[in-house]
Write an enzyme that holds these catalytic residues in place. Structure first.
Site, PDB file in Angstrom:
ATOM      1  N   GLU A 184       0.886  -1.165   0.000  1.00  0.00           N
ATOM      2  CA  GLU A 184       0.000   0.000   0.000  1.00  0.00           C
ATOM      3  C   GLU A 184       0.916   1.204   0.000  1.00  0.00           C
ATOM      4  OE1 GLU A 184      -1.911   2.936   0.628  1.00  0.00           O
ATOM      5  OE2 GLU A 184      -2.403   2.317   2.687  1.00  0.00           O
TER       6      GLU A 184
ATOM      7  N   CYS B 189      -2.555   8.618   2.752  1.00  0.00           N
ATOM      8  CA  CYS B 189      -2.290   8.071   1.412  1.00  0.00           C
ATOM      9  C   CYS B 189      -3.423   8.475   0.486  1.00  0.00           C
ATOM     10  CB  CYS B 189      -2.236   6.550   1.451  1.00  0.00           C
ATOM     11  SG  CYS B 189      -0.945   5.964   2.493  1.00  0.00           S
TER      12      CYS B 189
HETATM   13  C1  UN1 Z   1      -3.557   5.565   4.667  1.00  0.00           C
HETATM   14  O1  UN1 Z   1      -3.426   6.769   4.515  1.00  0.00           O
HETATM   15  O2  UN1 Z   1      -2.553   4.803   4.671  1.00  0.00           O
HETATM   16  O3  UN1 Z   1      -9.284   6.175   3.642  1.00  0.00           O
HETATM   17  C2  UN1 Z   1      -4.836   4.884   4.936  1.00  0.00           C
HETATM   18  C3  UN1 Z   1      -8.723   6.808   4.529  1.00  0.00           C
HETATM   19  C4  UN1 Z   1      -8.358   6.073   5.789  1.00  0.00           C
HETATM   20  C5  UN1 Z   1      -7.189   5.186   5.567  1.00  0.00           C
HETATM   21  C6  UN1 Z   1      -6.014   5.815   4.925  1.00  0.00           C
HETATM   22  N1  UN1 Z   1      -9.472   5.294   6.221  1.00  0.00           N
HETATM   23  O4  UN1 Z   1      -8.467   7.990   4.432  1.00  0.00           O
END
Ligand code: UN1
Length: 516
Positions: free
Chosen positions: A269, A303
């Site tokens: 990821e 992310c």
């Molecule tokens: C991440 O930034 O690694 O969808 C995960 C989202 C969160 C998860 C992000 N539930 O913004």
């Protein structure tokens, strides 16, 4: 403010039974003296130390893997619903500890209070999901071409797996992987981000208390590190069947290559560079809120953060002034204070990256419409704060193809939806995407094979803020992994195709005859 924060800091340490110096290795109990280096956890809120952690080294690592393998032998002897029962008990305990744990998340990573608690809520949600899943692990049965034969597939546990997490979702992403892996029968070694060590230690304290109290095998272990050593050991180790890695594209490439060399499995990821398209048919109020949340939540350090905004030229001059207004008004400061929506970046390097990206964007023809500078918050002068920033870009340029973990939003104008989708898909990353429109044709085009090229596609909602029920992950440089909900559980298993002959003869497939 700083005095308040000091007493809060003491309360948090006391509530979570953290010491000024803590062991960073849990393997069937806390290792009294790990042999790695000491790392001090700094709060980005004021730049001051919270507590110190003694991290693990190769010697500790060997112990952790050995114990994890031994725990696996006991753990696979339980049925999935029996394993689910442990996760149910852990979920209950997390409900009780939610606000305490949420506070360490905020103190250590700078997330706002609601986001800190949201982090723990996400752990509770995935625990519930994993409990239900423990009674639904299923495979297919196929019709056999051979007489009196039965064929089916079963999903068996992998064994020991490694989960390497990032600072921005310092505990929930661990639980997405670990609770699911646990119900399918794996044991888990956690290597958390060296920027969120105390959160990991606090979570492990709470979870392993439940494991011990109810006499389950010690399936969860923790090994912290101060650099790349532990991550490299995990990646290269054939005893660790799967590495789930969350982090940068650059590090992910190294993990991926190292694990592939030994034919191990990975869930990657990696970076996101997520775009939102706002069309002329969008509900403007809703879109403004969606874009602001997507771009500014967690100070742009998700992310899934919206980093690119692609707006129909027909509404551009109406939409942008409204968005700029929101950016100017949004409160930046102590994330534990009521009303603050944007806390600090994680550290000084993140501030430098923010400033560097803005300079590059300007050189590449960008015009800063709002923000652009680092800020000092009164009473928190050591903290790492920046202004939420919007930069108008004439076209897609190299900097807009990179993920900078900061609240920078690059804005582009478009004429046709085809052009918007082209701009949208022109970056190397492919995690999340969104379109704001009330037009069915636009929405369906975005969701078609010629539309968004991302793992997550949203309509009239932000790129950020995914629920645990869906499979989470992205395409292209994001790495292709899927974790959390849906059938992502299969990634933590090995699939076995089973053929059973229950007849008296042995007919062969493809009509082959072999008379002996
Ligand atoms: C991440 O930034 O690694 O969808 C995960 C989202 C969160 C998860 C992000 N539930 O913004």
């Amino acid at each position: 403010m700083s005095t308040d924060l000091n007493s809060l800091r003491k309360d948090i340490l006391r509530d979570l039974e953290l010491n000024s110096v803590n062991s960073g290795v849990y393997s069937n109990g806390w290792v009294a003296k790990p042999s790695g280096k000491r790392v001090t956890s700094i709060s980005p809120i004021d730049g001051r130390a919270i507590a110190t952690v003694i991290t693990g080294s190769k010697k500790d690592y060997e112990r952790v893997v050995g114990r994890s393998e031994a725990a696996y032998e006991e753990w696979v002897a339980l049925t999935p619903p029996q394993r689910g029962e442990l996760i149910r008990l852990i979920g209950n305990e997390l409900r009780i500890q939610k606000s305490k744990l949420g506070r360490i998340v905020s103190l250590e990573t700078g997330k706002t209070k609601v986001e800190g608690e949201g982090e723990i809520q996400e752990m509770i949600d995935i625990a519930d999901f994993a409990v239900g899943l423990s009674r639904q692990l299923h495979g297919l049965q196929m019709a056999s071409e051979r007489f009196e034969h039965r064929m089916y597939e079963q999903y068996l546990p992998l064994g020991v797996i490694g989960v390497i997490t990032s600072f921005n979702f310092p505990s929930s992403v661990w639980s997405w992987n670990s609770f699911i892996a646990a119900v399918v029968g794996d044991t888990v070694i956690w290597k958390p981000s060296s920027k969120a060590l105390l959160t990991a230690i606090s979570v492990m304290k709470i979870i392993t208390k439940v494991v011990k109290e109810y006499n389950y095998p010690e399936i969860f272990s923790l090994i912290t590190g101060g650099g790349f050593e532990i991550g490299n050991l995990l990646s290269a180790d054939p005893r660790v069947k799967l590495i789930s890695f969350t982090g940068s594209v650059k590090s992910g490439r190294i993990v991926s290559e190292t694990v592939a060399r030994r034919f191990g499995k990975t869930i990657l990821e990696l970076g996101g560079n997520n775009g939102s398209i706002v069309t002329s048919k969008a509900n403007i109020e809703l879109s403004l809120k969606g874009v602001a949340f997507g771009a500014l939540a967690t100070a742009g350090q998700r992310c899934t953060t919206t980093r690119r905004l692609i707006v129909d030229e027909g509404i551009y001059n109406k939409f942008l002034p409204r968005l700029k207004d929101i950016y100017r008004k949004v409160k930046v400061g102590n994330p534990l204070e009521e009303g603050v929506l944007v806390g600090p970046l994680i550290d000084g390097d993140a501030v430098s990256n923010f400033l560097g990206a803005i300079e590059r964007a300007k050189k590449e023809g960008g015009k800063v419409l709002v923000g652009g500078k680092a800020v000092k918050v009164k009473g928190l002068e050591g903290g790492f704060y920046v202004e939420p920033t919007i930069i108008e870009m004439p076209k897609v340029t190299p900097i807009t193809c990179e993920e900078t973990f900061a609240p920078i939003l690059y804005v582009f104008k478009y004429r046709t939806l085809e052009e918007a989708i082209k701009i949208h898909n022109s970056v190397p990353q492919g995690l999340s995407s969104s379109i704001f429109t009330t037009d069915l044709r636009e929405e369906e085009r975005f969701l078609s094979a010629l539309g968004s090229d991302c793992g997550l596609a949203n309509v009239n909602t932000a790129t950020a803020g995914a629920e645990i029920g869906g499979a989470f992950g992205g395409e292209k440089d994001t790495g292709g992994g899927r974790e959390s909900g849906s059938d992502a559980w299969k990634n933590y298993t090995r699939r076995q195709t089973v053929t059973i002959n229950w007849g008296k003869d042995i007919p062969l497939a493809q009509g082959v005859r072999f008379e002996v």
